[in-house]
Design a protein around this motif. Structure first.
Motif: not given
Length: 269
Positions: A41-42, A8-9, A68-71, A49-50
């Motif tokens: 998975i990241v 997770i980033t 996959v992105g969480v905003h 930007g993240t």
């Protein structure tokens, strides 16, 4: 059966960090393995930007890692999950097979006048070129044939998924990411009776190569997504559609044109 590995980033703000910690705990409760070195998975928590940062961090294993992105801020083009949906996302990652969607990338090769090893980058959104001082003067070649001599503030080469970013602000076209192409857009070109450029964005298919060759000055600021690098003694900058692709893990539909509408047209109704 091999357990799914994840990383997770986070954007780094308190909200994103708290979500990162919560998701990490939940996923490990489902017996998934936290592995920052070799994740399957990241998960990006923040904004586009993240995710760009995460992409460059894991660019050496794009064929093995999906994103996959969480905003946690404004609606993103890459981050489609909301903070109040993380329990749903965790269950989907732990229990559901996911669809992999691939988007084309930008291949950038910088070569130097006096030899030396060329520099290669991969871009998810775009690359720009600007001179260190004054007007940028570049010969533009397409498929090794001279196309024009550009004079102006700079040039921007974007991917289809990046066409909604800086490229759009420059008047470029929005291209669906299923189309394997790159786009060249001008920044404030000089057009008069003496100097002339095409004055329009160019969309090149994946089998075409775009090359920029300096005319007088040879030192430039080159950006690749969020990165800015100064390159000296440049002979040429070559752009084309990369062989590599970025992979996104999809657990539900995420229509591109709906994202465009929500980002630029919708008033939230």
């Amino acid at each position: 059966m091999r357990k799914l590995k994840f990383a997770i980033t986070s954007k780094g703000d308190p909200t994103s960090n708290a979500l990162k910690q919560k998701m990490s705990t939940y996923l490990q409760d489902f017996e998934l393995v936290y592995d920052e070195e070799q994740p399957d998975i990241v998960i990006s928590v923040g904004g586009d930007g993240t995710l760009l940062y995460a992409f460059h961090r894991y660019s050496s294993r794009l064929d093995k890692t999906a994103f996959v992105g969480v905003h946690t801020g404004h609606l993103g083009f890459y981050a489609d999950w909301l903070p109040n949906e993380i329990e749903k996302l965790v269950i989907a990652i732990a229990k559901m097979p996911y669809q992999v969607i691939e988007y084309p990338l930008l291949d950038i090769i910088i070569r130097y006048r006096h030899g030396g090893k060329e520099t290669r980058y991969l871009g998810l959104n775009e690359s720009t070129v600007k001179s260190l001082v004054g007007t940028l003067v570049m010969d533009v070649e397409i498929r090794d044939e001279h196309f024009e001599r550009f004079r102006g503030d700079g040039l921007c080469v974007s991917t289809p998924s990046g066409s909604t970013a800086y490229n759009k602000a420059l008047g470029g076209a929005i291209i669906h990411p299923s189309i394997h192409a790159i786009q060249l857009a001008e920044m404030a070109s000089i057009n008069n009776r003496v100097f002339r450029t095409v004055g329009s964005p160019l969309i090149l298919p994946e089998h075409h190569t775009l090359t920029l060759k300096p005319v007088k000055a040879y030192d430039f600021h080159v950006t690749i997504d969020h990165l800015t690098v100064m390159h000296r003694d440049v002979k040429s900058i070559q752009y084309r559609v990369a062989k590599e692709k970025v992979r996104f893990a999809r657990f539900r539909p995420f229509p591109f044109w709906k994202r465009v509408s929500d980002s630029f047209i919708s008033d939230g109704k």
